[in-house]
Design an enzyme around this catalytic site. Structure first.
Site, PDB file in Angstrom:
ATOM      1  N   ASP A 183       0.834  -1.201   0.000  1.00 41.26           N
ATOM      2  CA  ASP A 183       0.000   0.000   0.000  1.00 41.26           C
ATOM      3  C   ASP A 183       0.870   1.254   0.000  1.00 41.26           C
ATOM      4  OD1 ASP A 183       0.238   1.005   2.791  1.00 41.26           O
ATOM      5  OD2 ASP A 183      -0.674  -0.918   3.288  1.00 41.26           O
TER       6      ASP A 183
HETATM    7  N1  URA Z   1       0.051  -5.347   4.845  1.00 41.14           N
HETATM    8  C1  URA Z   1      -0.260  -4.039   4.852  1.00 41.14           C
HETATM    9  O1  URA Z   1      -0.937  -3.569   5.751  1.00 41.14           O
HETATM   10  N2  URA Z   1       0.182  -3.286   3.855  1.00 41.14           N
HETATM   11  C2  URA Z   1       0.933  -3.760   2.844  1.00 41.14           C
HETATM   12  O2  URA Z   1       1.319  -3.009   1.946  1.00 41.14           O
HETATM   13  C3  URA Z   1       1.252  -5.123   2.854  1.00 41.14           C
HETATM   14  C4  URA Z   1       0.789  -5.904   3.870  1.00 41.14           C
END
Ligand code: URA
Length: 250
Positions: free
Chosen positions: A109
């Protein structure tokens, strides 16, 4: 079985990379602008093992346009994991300056940094991202407050998030009870953040430090490197893809 690893003359290789005509490639070599595995190429007779040697021109890695490559990027925060963003935000694909059309394997993310693979190898990308193949991903999270031993246990058994119960996982504190390593075999959207939130913690920093056998190491945020033939073999093995003869003849 193949015998010796196939090699090509450096000027031919540079032409295949679209860098220069063979003649112009010779000028680049004479001017000391070409390196193989970090060493300036001294003579026009130098040879390259495609997929094994790292070739640079003026400090930029060059790769034949039709070659399959796998890149490890340290995704910085604020960059989106897509090829294009309709809101004009910077994308991971823009950070990797190679002629191949690469696509990211899975997602991190926007607020998460760390190890992200990009490739033009569709089979490998599919398997690495698919939960059925269960590739381990290692995350380091910094929390807003120390985690209790009970919650750490709970996290490992699985917690209820919006998309259902998470699978059992491994988790441990990293010296400080605000710093937690989580090892997952699945990748639901924002899973790590949601798992902690379900237990009443906020993740203030999140970094992915490994994907299967590939570790982020000391690669700085925003930087990338090509995986070596050996690393690609290890990844392919991890997802049950046959090791190809040219990949086993190093
Ligand atoms: N978990 C998350 O919260 N974000 C990511 O980007 C990957 C795993």
């Amino acid at each position: 079985m193949r015998g010796e690893q196939e090699t090509v003359r450096i000027n031919r290789y540079l032409a295949q990379c679209g860098v220069a005509s063979r003649r112009h490639a010779e000028d680049l070599i004479r001017q000391g602008r070409v390196r193989i595995n970090g060493e300036v190429v001294a003579g026009l007779g130098a040879r390259v093992r495609p997929g094994v040697d790292v070739v640079e021109v003026d400090g930029r890695v060059v790769v034949p346009e039709d070659e399959r490559v796998v890149v490890l990027l340290n995704k910085p925060r604020g960059v989106v994991t897509t090829a294009q963003d309709d809101r004009g935000r910077p994308t991971v694909v823009e950070l990797v300056d190679l002629p191949q059309r690469l696509f990211p394997v899975g997602r991190l993310d926007i607020d998460t940094e760390g190890a992200l693979l990009l490739t033009n190898d569709g089979d490998l990308a599919f398997r690495l991202a698919h939960p059925r193949f269960g590739v381990e991903k290692v995350y380091h999270a910094v929390l807003d407050r120390p985690i209790s031993a009970e919650d750490l246990e709970h996290l490992q058994r699985g917690v209820m998030i919006d998309s259902g119960m998470t699978s059992p996982c491994r988790a441990r504190t990293l010296g400080d009870p605000r710093r937690v390593e989580v090892v997952l075999h699945e990748g639901k959207k924002r899973q790590v953040r949601k798992m902690f939130r379900a237990l009443g913690y906020q993740v203030v920093e999140l970094r992915r430090v490994a994907i299967g056998p590939i570790e982020l190491g000391s690669l700085p945020p925003g930087k990338w490197r090509l995986l070596s033939a050996e690393e690609i073999r290890a990844l392919r093995r991890e997802v049950g893809l046959e090791v190809k003869p040219e990949e086993s003849a190093a």
